[in-house]
Design a protein around this motif. Structure first.
Motif, PDB file in Angstrom:
ATOM      1  N   ALA A 255       1.449  11.740  -0.448  1.00 23.46           N
ATOM      2  CA  ALA A 255       2.339  11.682   0.603  1.00 23.46           C
ATOM      3  C   ALA A 255       1.784  11.194   1.774  1.00 23.46           C
ATOM      4  O   ALA A 255       2.274  11.175   2.959  1.00 23.46           O
ATOM      5  CB  ALA A 255       2.815  13.089   0.711  1.00 23.46           C
ATOM      6  N   SER A 256       0.439  10.961   2.107  1.00 20.37           N
ATOM      7  CA  SER A 256      -0.388  10.855   3.325  1.00 20.37           C
ATOM      8  C   SER A 256      -1.628  10.011   2.764  1.00 20.37           C
ATOM      9  O   SER A 256      -2.030   9.886   1.696  1.00 20.37           O
ATOM     10  CB  SER A 256      -0.697  11.909   4.067  1.00 20.37           C
ATOM     11  OG  SER A 256      -1.587  12.693   3.176  1.00 20.37           O
ATOM     12  N   LEU A 257      -2.154   9.484   3.898  1.00 27.86           N
ATOM     13  CA  LEU A 257      -3.533   8.840   3.554  1.00 27.86           C
ATOM     14  C   LEU A 257      -4.651   9.851   3.097  1.00 27.86           C
ATOM     15  O   LEU A 257      -5.369   9.875   2.293  1.00 27.86           O
ATOM     16  CB  LEU A 257      -4.136   8.115   4.974  1.00 27.86           C
ATOM     17  CG  LEU A 257      -5.551   7.787   4.899  1.00 27.86           C
ATOM     18  CD1 LEU A 257      -5.482   6.484   4.001  1.00 27.86           C
ATOM     19  CD2 LEU A 257      -5.734   6.943   6.302  1.00 27.86           C
ATOM     20  N   ALA A 258      -4.567  11.179   3.781  1.00 31.84           N
ATOM     21  CA  ALA A 258      -5.417  12.361   3.235  1.00 31.84           C
ATOM     22  C   ALA A 258      -5.300  12.524   1.816  1.00 31.84           C
ATOM     23  O   ALA A 258      -6.252  12.665   1.063  1.00 31.84           O
ATOM     24  CB  ALA A 258      -5.236  13.385   4.118  1.00 31.84           C
ATOM     25  N   ASP A 259      -3.995  12.403   1.472  1.00 32.00           N
ATOM     26  CA  ASP A 259      -3.877  12.694   0.177  1.00 32.00           C
ATOM     27  C   ASP A 259      -4.257  11.635  -0.841  1.00 32.00           C
ATOM     28  O   ASP A 259      -5.200  11.780  -2.001  1.00 32.00           O
ATOM     29  CB  ASP A 259      -2.290  12.710  -0.323  1.00 32.00           C
ATOM     30  CG  ASP A 259      -1.471  13.948  -0.176  1.00 32.00           C
ATOM     31  OD1 ASP A 259      -2.316  15.071   0.391  1.00 32.00           O
ATOM     32  OD2 ASP A 259      -0.349  14.060   0.040  1.00 32.00           O
ATOM     33  N   LEU A 260      -4.439  10.415  -0.434  1.00 35.16           N
ATOM     34  CA  LEU A 260      -4.988   9.318  -1.094  1.00 35.16           C
ATOM     35  C   LEU A 260      -6.416   9.311  -1.132  1.00 35.16           C
ATOM     36  O   LEU A 260      -7.131   9.108  -2.217  1.00 35.16           O
ATOM     37  CB  LEU A 260      -4.476   7.831  -0.481  1.00 35.16           C
ATOM     38  CG  LEU A 260      -3.068   7.269  -0.824  1.00 35.16           C
ATOM     39  CD1 LEU A 260      -2.958   5.925   0.042  1.00 35.16           C
ATOM     40  CD2 LEU A 260      -3.227   6.830  -2.451  1.00 35.16           C
ATOM     41  N   ARG A 261      -7.116   9.905   0.014  1.00 35.21           N
ATOM     42  CA  ARG A 261      -8.629   9.868   0.139  1.00 35.21           C
ATOM     43  C   ARG A 261      -9.076  11.083  -0.790  1.00 35.21           C
ATOM     44  O   ARG A 261     -10.293  11.220  -1.167  1.00 35.21           O
ATOM     45  CB  ARG A 261      -8.970   9.957   1.265  1.00 35.21           C
ATOM     46  CG  ARG A 261      -9.039   8.676   2.175  1.00 35.21           C
ATOM     47  CD  ARG A 261      -9.578   8.836   3.350  1.00 35.21           C
ATOM     48  NE  ARG A 261      -9.650   7.527   4.222  1.00 35.21           N
ATOM     49  CZ  ARG A 261      -9.441   7.377   5.622  1.00 35.21           C
ATOM     50  NH1 ARG A 261      -8.904   8.082   6.322  1.00 35.21           N
ATOM     51  NH2 ARG A 261      -9.662   5.772   6.138  1.00 35.21           N
TER      52      ARG A 261
ATOM     53  N   GLY B  56       0.751  -1.144  -0.002  1.00 33.30           N
ATOM     54  CA  GLY B  56       0.055  -0.155   0.077  1.00 33.30           C
ATOM     55  C   GLY B  56       0.713   1.292  -0.032  1.00 33.30           C
ATOM     56  O   GLY B  56       0.501   2.152  -0.707  1.00 33.30           O
ATOM     57  N   GLN B  57       1.960   1.192   0.803  1.00 33.36           N
ATOM     58  CA  GLN B  57       2.902   2.276   0.601  1.00 33.36           C
ATOM     59  C   GLN B  57       3.437   2.664  -0.640  1.00 33.36           C
ATOM     60  O   GLN B  57       3.560   3.518  -1.022  1.00 33.36           O
ATOM     61  CB  GLN B  57       4.094   2.159   1.747  1.00 33.36           C
ATOM     62  CG  GLN B  57       3.406   2.416   3.143  1.00 33.36           C
ATOM     63  CD  GLN B  57       4.656   2.164   4.188  1.00 33.36           C
ATOM     64  OE1 GLN B  57       5.394   1.139   4.391  1.00 33.36           O
ATOM     65  NE2 GLN B  57       4.870   3.119   5.106  1.00 33.36           N
ATOM     66  N   ALA B  58       3.881   1.425  -1.283  1.00 35.17           N
ATOM     67  CA  ALA B  58       4.406   1.619  -2.701  1.00 35.17           C
ATOM     68  C   ALA B  58       3.631   2.181  -3.514  1.00 35.17           C
ATOM     69  O   ALA B  58       3.754   3.153  -4.315  1.00 35.17           O
ATOM     70  CB  ALA B  58       4.923   0.257  -2.934  1.00 35.17           C
ATOM     71  N   PHE B  59       2.255   1.856  -3.355  1.00 39.91           N
ATOM     72  CA  PHE B  59       1.141   2.153  -4.390  1.00 39.91           C
ATOM     73  C   PHE B  59       1.030   3.960  -4.201  1.00 39.91           C
ATOM     74  O   PHE B  59       0.820   4.798  -5.148  1.00 39.91           O
ATOM     75  CB  PHE B  59      -0.218   1.625  -4.123  1.00 39.91           C
ATOM     76  CG  PHE B  59      -1.313   2.184  -5.056  1.00 39.91           C
ATOM     77  CD1 PHE B  59      -1.200   1.894  -6.358  1.00 39.91           C
ATOM     78  CD2 PHE B  59      -2.025   3.040  -4.223  1.00 39.91           C
ATOM     79  CE1 PHE B  59      -2.334   2.409  -7.023  1.00 39.91           C
ATOM     80  CE2 PHE B  59      -3.325   3.422  -4.863  1.00 39.91           C
ATOM     81  CZ  PHE B  59      -3.433   3.150  -6.322  1.00 39.91           C
ATOM     82  N   ALA B  60       0.948   4.406  -2.975  1.00 40.97           N
ATOM     83  CA  ALA B  60       0.808   5.712  -2.480  1.00 40.97           C
ATOM     84  C   ALA B  60       2.016   6.240  -3.086  1.00 40.97           C
ATOM     85  O   ALA B  60       1.697   7.484  -3.563  1.00 40.97           O
ATOM     86  CB  ALA B  60       0.857   5.872  -1.270  1.00 40.97           C
ATOM     87  N   THR B  61       3.213   5.963  -2.899  1.00 39.37           N
ATOM     88  CA  THR B  61       4.476   6.651  -3.490  1.00 39.37           C
ATOM     89  C   THR B  61       4.164   6.597  -5.170  1.00 39.37           C
ATOM     90  O   THR B  61       4.417   7.619  -5.757  1.00 39.37           O
ATOM     91  CB  THR B  61       5.733   5.881  -3.249  1.00 39.37           C
ATOM     92  OG1 THR B  61       5.765   5.707  -1.946  1.00 39.37           O
ATOM     93  CG2 THR B  61       6.810   6.610  -3.729  1.00 39.37           C
TER      94      THR B  61
END
Length: 539
Positions: free
Chosen positions: A272-278, A262-267
């Motif tokens: 940069a954060s869960l808020a960014d992903l949401r 999951g971290q690799a996907f976010a990168t």
């Protein structure tokens, strides 16, 4: 669907005149409000698009499902709601829903004409397949009308898929009181079963007589629900069609590995954060997760939904102690998955050597390849066993060994007939479409993966692609009969059906399974084959 698109949909709905409430349509009181369905020509009552949880959007993206929001007045339940976010992966999926959206946690109920609160009818909850990346409860092959006509209440539902259903991340674990992340699609399934427990009596169903069933990813889900402590007591019987979390290639990941993924996907998407992903649009996340070479998002040992691997939980007897009916198809995967050209004995032996190494000679005794015909069949068996046969067999073996509950094994062998027209396949909108005139592989000679669904649920007439014959309808009547009997009593046997014995756990004797075809009969399973695979591909 982007937020802008979703806003336009809401605005359009607000400006549109409300749908009229048809007089005389069936109404049922649920915990969240009254729903009004429709009566089908058969007399079966159908309720489509009932919320079983709050929309998993914005701050609820990647959270366990929350209770459905109540509504005032009467809610029309006459059409299927949205399917979950997904790419168009499988050409045989035909949807009847409102489109695609993160707002997808809805279910559908079919009840017999005479069903009323307190009727205490058995309940079938069916979970769709699609590799946890595609599928929907609105697909015609899962339609519940025919099974409801056999005296039960049927439920299908939609659960989150792919990155929306299974992304794990350290920030998600940090905000969870259980320190868990991922597995949201499976948690949706638990929520749907809890909704059934709390509401199905009003539709005429018995909350203590629920059978959970599914095919492929749906079968994996049944296996996981049997293993999970969160779903304990929510169903009394289980049916699995092709698939389980057993075998080295079919196991679940650790929570740490899932979080790293999951971290690799976010990168990769620059979040940069869960808020960014949401804050990202659902379309952007879907497209990013489907890039070539991207690893899938699947279940993990989160310590909450899954406290350990299903294999370990079953081995310890910690799974739901319920009767199980399970099996797989004769051509889950063809020999073409292992060889590009028609196999000959020498090329088949090379495949066995590559697959089994120093045990290739033993493999050849179990998968003989001395002729071209043997090579084709044996490589089909190797591919099918590895794909779905062995994991499903191991599930039944372990449950039989540690539960004391009856286990009914089947082997489905009826091939689908030829398409109505050459070069015609199902399309995603629900009709048929011509394929190109490019050369195609020869048709399968066995029952391919997912071929049994329309037969088991009585929905041959809803699939216009194939030229169904009287023999196909005979097979469907047989399989429907077995399933209906099991759903009602935990035993598939009944009048007019060949006797299907529960298998006995004997290490020195093959279990009997029901070979389902035009003429169905019991046969010993090739136990030595699966024991060999158990030694070469443990758990």
């Amino acid at each position: 669907m982007t937020r802008t698109t979703a806003s336009l949909h809401r605005l359009s709905a607000a400006l549109a005149p409300p749908r009229a409430l048809p007089s005389g349509a069936p109404r049922v009181q649920t915990n969240s409000g009254v729903v009004q369905g429709l009566t089908l020509p058969s007399g079966v009552r159908a309720f489509r698009g009932i919320p079983f949880a709050a929309p998993p959007v914005r701050d609820r993206r990647w959270t366990p499902p929350q209770p459905a929001l109540p509504w005032p007045g009467v809610r029309l339940a006459d059409r299927f709601a949205h399917q979950s976010m997904q790419a168009r992966v499988f050409g045989d999926m035909m949807f009847r829903n409102a489109g695609m959206s993160e707002d997808c946690l809805y279910l559908n109920v079919w009840a017999p004409a005479t069903a009323a609160p307190g009727a205490n009818l058995p309940v079938l909850v069916y979970i769709y397949g699609g590799g946890f990346v595609a599928g929907d409860g609105s697909e015609p092959r899962y339609d519940g009308e025919r099974m409801a006509s056999r005296g039960m209440v049927v439920v299908t539902f939609t659960y989150r898929l792919g990155v929306f259903g299974f992304l794990a991340h350290p920030e998600l674990a940090a905000e969870s009181p259980h320190h868990a992340s991922g597995n949201y699609g499976h948690l949706d399934q638990v929520a749907a079963l809890a909704w059934v427990r709390d509401n199905i009596e009003q539709f005429g169903g018995h909350p203590a007589e629920v059978t959970v069933a599914g095919e492929s990813a749906g079968s994996y889900s049944v296996n996981a629900l049997m293993a999970s402590p969160l779903s304990r007591g929510l169903f009394a019987r289980a049916i699995g069609e092709s698939g389980a979390y057993f075998g080295a290639s079919r196991s679940v990941s650790t929570h740490d590995d899932a979080q790293r993924h999951g971290q690799a996907f976010a990168t990769r998407v620059g979040a940069a954060s869960l808020a960014d992903l949401r804050a990202r649009s659902a379309t952007e996340l879907l497209e990013a997760s489907g890039q070539p070479g991207a690893a899938p998002f699947l279940a993990n040992i989160d310590g909450w939904f899954l406290p350990a691997r299903p294999a370990d939980l079953f081995a310890a007897g910690q799974q739901a102690q319920v009767p199980l009916l399970a099996g797989w198809n004769s051509e889950e995967l063809g020999w073409r998955a292992l060889l590009p050209d028609d196999p000959a004995p020498e090329t088949a032996r090379a495949v066995l050597a590559q697959r089994f190494g120093a045990r290739a000679a033993q493999a050849e005794r179990l998968y003989p390849v001395s002729t071209a015909d043997e090579a084709r069949q044996s490589l089909t068996d190797v591919a099918s066993d590895h794909f779905m046969g062995y994991p499903t067999w191991k599930w039944m073996e372990e449950h039989q060994r540690t539960s004391g509950q009856p286990v009914y094994r089947y082997f489905y062998t009826r091939p689908r007939p030829a398409p109505v027209e050459a070069g015609v396949t199902a399309n995603l909108a629900g009709g048929v479409t011509r394929t190109s005139d490019a050369p195609r592989d020869p048709p399968a000679t066995g029952a391919v993966h997912s071929a049994e669904i329309e037969y088991a649920l009585g929905n041959l007439s809803l699939n216009p692609v194939f030229g169904w014959t009287p023999d196909d309808h005979t097979v469907s009547q047989t399989m429907q009969g077995y399933f209906a009997n099991f759903i009602k009593a935990g035993d598939p046997n009944g009048d007019g059906l060949p006797h299907w014995p529960a298998s006995q756990h004997r290490a020195d004797r093959p279990a009997l399974r029901m070979r389902i075809d035009v003429v169905s009969r019991t046969e010993p399973e090739p136990r030595a084959r699966y024991v060999f695979l158990d030694q070469t591909d443990p758990r």
